[in-house]
Design an enzyme around this catalytic site. Structure first.
Site, PDB file in Angstrom:
ATOM      1  CD  GLU A   1       2.367   7.675   0.038  1.00 60.00           C
ATOM      2  OE1 GLU A   1       2.556   6.446   0.250  1.00 60.00           O
ATOM      3  OE2 GLU A   1       1.554   8.347   0.678  1.00 60.00           O
TER       4      GLU A   1
ATOM      5  CD  GLU B   1      -2.118   2.237   1.135  1.00 60.41           C
ATOM      6  OE1 GLU B   1      -1.328   2.838   0.366  1.00 60.41           O
ATOM      7  OE2 GLU B   1      -2.808   2.792   1.994  1.00 60.41           O
TER       8      GLU B   1
END
Length: 690
Positions: free
Chosen positions: A153, A144
């Site tokens: 990210e 995730e």
């Protein structure tokens, strides 16, 4: 151990050295993180659990042991799901040490220590082998690593490395695939977040059109995406020009390439208009068949708009085209999504770019005018709010005279131009915090023929000399006030400190605009925002109380006694009390030496759960005119709140909430606030009383 930290005080303008605990930074990181939000994301958690069960089952059906690699494990939740689903072993990687330590405790408390190994490293540093962090390659990859933009990210480089070094070829992956969607729209409101609109200033004798410099008009803008809660954007604020376009997908079960690339989609506009903005979102398939899907689609295209899962860690993206383009219904157009390893951006073309199409890649847009580096998106919107600007113009008309000598103290403000247009004899624009305002406004003044009319001064207010001001006293001191360093509403009180610093240069009959500011508060019930500060307890059957305690400890470290900024127009809320003024700041006088304080209680007038107290500033331009940075109209009968869309309000989350109010059980919130002029901050305490 204590450490000294140097910080610029946004209110006083001074640099302060503070003694902080050595762990202050990570306490702040945890306190302001999205961990609680993710744990409350029921849709996310259920879909991950379903996908993990299915992946483990597929591996087992092949007669293989299920070895899981969980990158970015956080609390260890997905690893515990994997072991519960029958995985033989799980390697859980977490680079943030406080989080990794918490994961060890959570895994142990839930009885999985024998099958889950927490590795406190970045995944690119993990080794495989008899003496490595992992004894063998994994055949199930669970991650995730996504943000609102999907790849912001560093998901792509992490997947790329994992497939090369940590997992078996053709491994199972949860999620299995991600797909990015886009929709072209026309929206004056959203476009106002990206460009400075022309402004017509009307006076009794003339009118003046204020325009942006040509390089600002042609600037492609900031490279960063603007992520917002598009589900709070009414359909009346934009026109859809295209169908939803499937731009690109990433298959996480195969080798991922993080190298820059692009994807082009041909389409025909469904309406004619001006293409300005690309709205984008993504969904993830947890399984190869696409039966387990988690979608970020906004309400107008969502398959189940009445049951959209609220989440703040994944929202939707707003991308601005380099320039607005007229489009005609039915014509053939091409929308290109470019990406590198961390960012996505879009271009609209009339024809497909065939030249060197295999290597076609436009560089990420970079702001060339510097305005997009000075003003954030809400600030652009604020400067383009012509109703707000008109309030300043009307206030200026009341206080300015033909012989007025004006000093304007604000970052990147149009007030100097407005003061000149209204008729001030001399206008001086003061910038201190950053170099960019000087550069940008030199160009804006020149574009409007004012480079020889408005004087720009760059120095600390206390260093101003009479010579800087032409040996004349200031008769009108102006400020919005707005400063780029401000985070909380009262940080803009720097204007008050600057006013005090230049006191010797002010005329005896000085007029200050705004003449005062006031701090206001209201008790609210949030529809969803409360989740980011609410303990989870158990998540999908797993005990995560340790995470709750960790967040609470970090909040208690300092953050729980402070308010935090949030753009509340993005979050539905109801006022449970009536708004109340609690502090007044008189700009006609210098900053006092003694603290300003207020104590009292505010009664809850409507039923609901009291999740927090919202605070904001109101600026009193004149005795008859005020501007609110918070509520922009009184609450309706049911308490629905309308917040200033250009500003962040301060939210003080209450530690506990009261049940619905009854006539026999009146409830209130007591408050104690103190403005300390020495540090320029407001200490506060709120308590629920039933």
């Amino acid at each position: 151990m204590k450490v000294f930290c140097g910080r610029a005080n946004p209110t006083t303008g001074s640099v302060e050295w503070l003694e902080e605990d050595e762990h202050y930074d990570y306490h702040q990181e945890i306190a302001r993180s999205s961990y609680a939000d993710m744990l409350h994301d029921k849709d996310r958690n259920v879909k991950y659990y379903q996908g993990i069960r299915a992946a483990v089952r597929r591996v087992k059906e092949r007669g293989q042991p299920a070895i899981v690699l969980d990158i970015g494990t956080g609390t260890g939740l997905l690893s515990m799901m994997a072991v519960s689903a029958g995985a033989d072993f799980c390697y859980a990687v977490e680079v943030f040490k406080p989080m990794a330590d918490a994961a060890v405790k959570i895994v142990e408390k839930n009885g999985f220590s024998d099958k889950i190994k927490i590795i406190n490293k970045h995944s690119t540093e993990v080794t495989v082998g008899p003496d490595g962090d992992m004894q063998c390659f994994a055949n199930i990859l669970v991650t995730e690593l996504f943000d609102t933009e999907l790849i912001g990210e560093g998901a792509l480089p992490s997947y790329e490395h994992a497939h090369k070094n940590l997992v078996e070829e053709n491994c199972e992956a949860v999620p299995h695939k991600a797909t990015v969607y886009a929709q072209l729209v026309e929206s004056r409101r959203m476009w106002s977040w990206n460009k400075l609109f022309p402004l017509l200033v009307q006076t009794e004798t003339a009118q003046k059109l204020i325009v942006a410099p040509a390089e600002m008009e042609s600037c492609p803008g900031a490279p960063s995406v603007y992520d917002i809660q598009l589900n709070q954007m009414p359909l009346s604020d934009f026109r859809v020009l295209s169908d939803v376009l499937t731009m690109f997908s990433v298959d996480f079960s195969k080798q991922v390439n993080s190298s820059p690339t692009h994807h082009t989609m041909q389409f025909e506009p469904r309406e004619s208009g001006r293409a300005q903005v690309v709205l984008s979102w993504w969904d993830i398939d947890m399984d190869p068949d696409g039966k387990i899907k988690c979608s970020m689609a906004p309400y107008w295209v969502h398959s189940d708009p009445k049951n959209i899962q609220w989440r703040d860690h994944w929202m939707q993206c707003v991308y601005f085209l380099p320039n607005e383009e007229p489009v005609v219904q039915g014509e053939s157009l091409y929308l290109t999504a470019h990406r590198d390893d961390y960012c996505v951006w879009y271009n609209l073309h009339k024809t497909r770019n065939e030249k060197n199409k295999n290597n076609f890649h436009e560089e990420r847009p970079v702001c060339e005018c510097q305005a997009h580096l000075l003003w954030n998106r809400p600030r652009f919107g604020e400067l383009n709010d012509h109703k707000r600007t008109e309030q300043y113009i009307q206030a200026l008309k009341k206080v300015l005279k033909t012989d007025s000598i004006c000093l304007c103290i604000s970052d990147g403000s149009l007030l100097p131009i407005l003061a000149h247009c209204v008729g001030a004899e001399q206008v001086i624009a003061h910038f201190y915090f950053l170099l960019r305002p000087f550069i940008i406004f030199s160009k804006i003044f020149k574009a409007n023929g004012l480079e020889d009319t408005i004087t720009i001064i760059e120095k600390r207010p206390e260093l101003l000399t009479s010579a800087d001001l032409g040996d004349r006293k200031i008769s009108v001191l102006l400020g919005e006030p707005f400063f780029t360093t401000s985070l909380l509403p009262w940080h803009n009180l720097y204007f008050w400190y600057a006013r005090t610093a230049v006191m010797e240069h002010l005329a005896n009959n000085i007029t200050v605009l705004p003449q005062a500011a006031s701090l206001h508060m209201v008790v609210v019930e949030f529809k969803d925002l409360w989740r980011i500060r609410s303990p989870c307890g158990n998540c999908e059957g797993f005990d995560v109380h340790i995470m709750d305690d960790m967040i609470k400890h970090s909040l208690d470290f300092r953050e729980a006694r402070e308010a935090e900024p949030h753009p509340l127009w993005e979050y539905s809320s109801r006022c449970l009390s009536e708004p109340q003024q609690v502090l007044m700041f008189d700009f006609q006088k210098p900053v006092p030496e003694q603290p300003l304080s207020a104590e009292g209680s505010i009664s809850l007038q409507r039923p609901g759960r009291s999740h927090g107290v919202v605070l904001w500033m109101e600026y009193h331009l004149t005795a008859e005119s005020s501007l609110s940075t918070g509520l922009i109209q009184m609450p309706e009968a049911q308490g629905e709140c309308s917040w200033n869309p250009h500003c962040k309000q301060a939210v003080y989350f209450l530690n506990s909430t009261l049940e619905a109010k009854t006539q026999d059980n009146p409830q209130s919130v007591t408050y104690s606030l103190e403005f300390n002029p020495k540090v320029g901050d407001i200490s506060m305490d709120f308590r629920l009383v039933s």
